[in-house]
Design a protein around this motif. Structure first.
Motif: not given
Length: 122
Positions: A9-26
């Motif tokens: 396993a890998l635990k607590d893999v930290k990332c910044f990403a552009l996921h999100g349902y709303y356009p502003e989240e992306q």
């Protein structure tokens, strides 16, 4: 006769990403924390990487999928599971979860959370 189950396993893999349902989240993105656990029955205990799941591969899968912007976190998790299954078909169970830190909603929310588990048929 002994029977073993192995977990990699890998635990607590930290990332910044552009996921999100709303356009502003992306557009603005968010910070995420991913856990990925695999479970399988080892065939032997040779001191060889080819006899197990390489957690470096798991990290590459996570990081690549986090770059692929999706509306739903469920889609991200399904894609991660599919890639792990493709690379390691002997894995019997895959559990992956994702936390979206401080989701953009009213109030003080530490994180949202989605988990997906795949159990291979016997």
């Amino acid at each position: 006769m002994s029977h073993f189950k192995q977990t990699v396993a890998l635990k607590d893999v930290k990332c910044f990403a552009l996921h999100g349902y709303y356009p502003e989240e992306q557009l603005i993105g968010n910070h995420f924390v991913i856990d990925l656990t695999t479970e399988f029955t080892p065939t032997n205990f040779e001191d060889e990487l080819s006899q197990t799941v390489n957690y470096e591969d798991l990290n590459v899968i996570i990081l690549n999928e986090m770059k692929n912007t999706q509306k739903l976190l469920e889609t991200v998790l399904k894609n991660i599971i599919s890639k792990v299954m493709e690379l390691y078909p002997f894995v019997e169970k895959i559990e992956v979860s994702i936390k979206k830190l401080n989701p953009p909603m009213p109030g003080q929310i530490g994180h949202s959370f989605v988990k997906l588990t795949h159990i291979s048929p016997k």
